[in-house]
Scaffold this active site. Structure first.
Site: not given
Lengths: 238, 218
Positions: B52-54
Site C-alpha cells: 500500500t503506497e502510504n
C-alpha cells in the site's frame, strides 16, 4: 552542547513567519502533527504555502489552519476526503490556490529538495494534464517529465520517539512523508510521543538521523484526528 | 438487446477472475474499491504480498471493529493490519518500489480505458469537482502489469471501453488487461482481444456495448 528539546509546542513553532513554505507530514490523520498545527493557528502566521499529501478533515488540524485563512496555497496529491469540507469550499470559491502533484512525484520532489538535487525526470503524469507545460525528455525510448525539488522553510512532523540529538523513530504508516520532509526544510520541527535518553534508540533503528532535525517537543498524548472529527470539534476549541 | 437475468458476472466474480491472474509470489498493489476484493479470491497455495503506497509492504486484512490503530492505514485511509514479515517505509521508498518497477501487478478501477490501453481514472474533468490524483499516475507509469477492474458500462449505459478516452488521462498505453461484468479483455498490439465472455453474454452484445472494435480470441 546539543539539546534540540523545547518544552512547548508554541515555543517550537514561534519563528514561523508570514509567507513561509511549510512541509506538513501525515497521510490523512496518520502522522499528522495536529498539536504543532494548532500551535501555528495560535501563532497566526499568514500567507503560508503548505506542502502536504491531503488538505485536512473536519475542522481541526490542517483543515482548521486553512479555515483560519492562514493558507494561501496548498501543494498536495489528494485534497479531498469523505470528510473534508473546508478546502473544497474555499477552492470552489477561488480563495485558495492548489498545485496538484502525483503522490510519488510529491514525495520525490521533497526527497530531492533534501538531497541537493534541483530537479529530476519521472515517468509519472506523462501525457496527462498534470504534465502540461513541463519540459519532457526521452531516455531509452521512453518519455519522462522534468519535476523540480520542493524545499520548505519549515517542516512540521510527528514521530513516535525522539532523543535530544533529534534522532527519530516513527510508528507504522504514520511514518509516510515524515522522513523526507525532515530532510527538506531549513527548520524541521518534530512532535514526539516520547522523548528518550540519548542512546536508547538503537542506531540501527534510527529512521531520521538527528542532523535533519532542529527542534523536538514531547506531545505524549497526541489527539486522534478522526475522533476529533467524529466529535465535531473545531480548533480553536469549541 | 436485452440481457437475460443472471447474465454477466457479479463484482465478486470479477474480482475472482482477476485474482486467478495473480501469480504465486507476486507483489501487488490494489486500488480503492472493487480492486480491494481481489485479495479475497487469490487461489489457495499462492502467496501474494500486498503493497500500500502510504508505506506498508505486507498489508493484511481490514482491522476488526474496535481494534483500529489510527497509525496503521491503507492508501484508502482504511484501518488495516500488517502480516508477520511486513515492513514499513517512507513515501519516497514506497514510490521507488512503484516507479522502479518492483511491484508486479496493480489492479485499478477506471472511468474509461482506450483500445490502446490508455486509462482515465482520476478526474471527470468537471470544473466543480476538486481535482485529486493520489498515487494513480505513479502506479500506472511504474508498475509492470496493470489490470483494470470495472463495470463494462457507466450507470447511464455508456461504454467505458472506448477508442479514445474523453476524460483527462491518468496514463497512456499502460493497461494490460480489463475485467468487466461482461468479459475479460486483453489489451494487445493488435487491439482489444476478448479472452472470456461472462455467462449469457454474446460477442455481438459485448461489441454493441463497447466503444472500440473487439477481436475474439483465436
Amino acid at each position: 552542547m546539543i539539546n534540540k528539546v523545547v518544552s512547548t509546542v508554541s515555543e517550537a513553532v514561534a519563528d514561523i513567519f508570514d509567507g513561509a513554505t511549510i512541509h506538513i507530514g501525515g497521510f490523512g490523520e496518520a502522522g499528522s502533527p495536529v498539536e504543532l498545527i494548532h500551535a501555528l493557528i495560535d501563532l497566526g502566521s499568514r500567507n503560508l504555502t503548505i506542502v502536504s499529501n491531503n488538505a485536512g478533515s473536519g475542522n481541526v488540524g490542517l483543515a482548521a489552519l486553512i479555515e483560519n485563512r492562514q493558507v494561501k496555497k496548498i501543494i498536495c496529491s489528494f485534497p479531498r476526503t469523505a470528510i473534508s469540507v473546508v478546502f473544497p469550499e474555499l477552492y470552489r470559491r477561488g480563495e485558495i490556490e492548489l498545485e496538484l502533484v502525483p503522490q510519488g512525484t510529491l514525495a520525490e520532489r521533497i526527497r530531492a529538495g533534501g538531497a541537493g538535487i534541483p530537479a529530476f525526470y519521472t515517468p509519472a503524469s506523462v501525457n496527462t494534464p498534470l504534465a502540461e507545460g513541463k519540459e519532457t525528455r526521452v531516455f531509452n525510448g521512453k518519455t519522462y517529465v522534468l519535476e523540480h525539488a520542493l524545499k520548505a522553510d519549515f517542516a512540521l512532523v510527528k514521530c513516535h520517539a525522539a532523543d535530544k540529538y533529534g534522532n527519530l523513530v516513527y510508528n507504522k504508516t504514520a511514518r509516510n512523508f515524515g522522513p523526507v520532509m525532515c530532510t527538506a526544510a531549513e527548520t524541521t520541527i518534530v512532535q514526539a510521543r516520547k522523548i528518550v535518553e540519548v542512546g536508547q534508540i538503537d542506531p540501527e533503528c534510527v529512521i531520521t538521523p538527528g542532523i535533519f532535525v532542529k527542534r523536538v517537543v514531547e506531545v505524549s498524548k497526541p489527539a486522534d484526528e478522526s475522533i476529533l472529527v467524529a466529535e465535531k470539534r473545531r480548533y480553536p476549541w469549541n | 438487446m436485452e440481457l437475460k437475468e443472471n447474465s454477466g458476472w457479479s463484482i465478486n466474480e470479477m474480482a475472482q477472475k482477476a485474482a486467478q491472474d495473480i501469480h504465486d509470489g507476486a507483489y501487488v498493489n490494489l486500488g480503492i474499491g472493487i480492486p480491494e476484493l481481489v485479495a479475497d479470491y487469490i487461489p489457495e497455495g499462492r502467496e501474494v504480498i500486498y503493497h500500500t503506497e502510504n508505506g506498508l509492504l505486507g498489508m493484511g486484512k481490514v482491522t476488526e471493529k474496535g481494534s483500529e490503530d489510527y497509525e496503521l492505514v491503507n492508501a484508502g485511509k482504511k484501518y488495516v493490519t500488517a502480516i508477520p514479515g511486513a515492513s514499513y517505509f517512507h513515501h519516497a521508498d514506497s514510490f521507488a518500489m512503484i516507479r522502479g518497477g518492483h511491484i508486479d501487478i496493480c489492479v485499478l478501477g477506471a472511468y474509461q480505458v482506450s483500445e490502446e490501453g490508455d486509462i482515465a481514472n482520476w478526474s471527470t474533468g468537471d470544473p466543480n469537482d476538486v481535482p485529486a490524483v493520489g498515487g494513480a499516475m505513479d502506479l500506472v507509469a511504474g508498475v509492470k502489469t496493470i489490470y483494470v477492474i470495472t463495470q463494462h458500462c457507466t450507470k447511464s449505459g455508456e461504454p467505458k471501453i472506448v477508442r479514445q478516452c474523453t476524460y483527462p488521462l491518468t496514463g497512456k498505453k499502460v493497461v494490460n488487461k480489463i475485467y468487466t461484468n461482461y468479459a475479460v479483455i486483453d489489451v494487445t498490439e493488435d487491439g482489444l482481444v476478448v479472452k472470456e465472455l461472462a455467462p449469457g453474454i454474446t460477442f455481438e452484445f459485448l461489441q454493441q456495448n463497447t466503444g472500440a472494435p473487439l477481436l475474439l480470441k483465436q
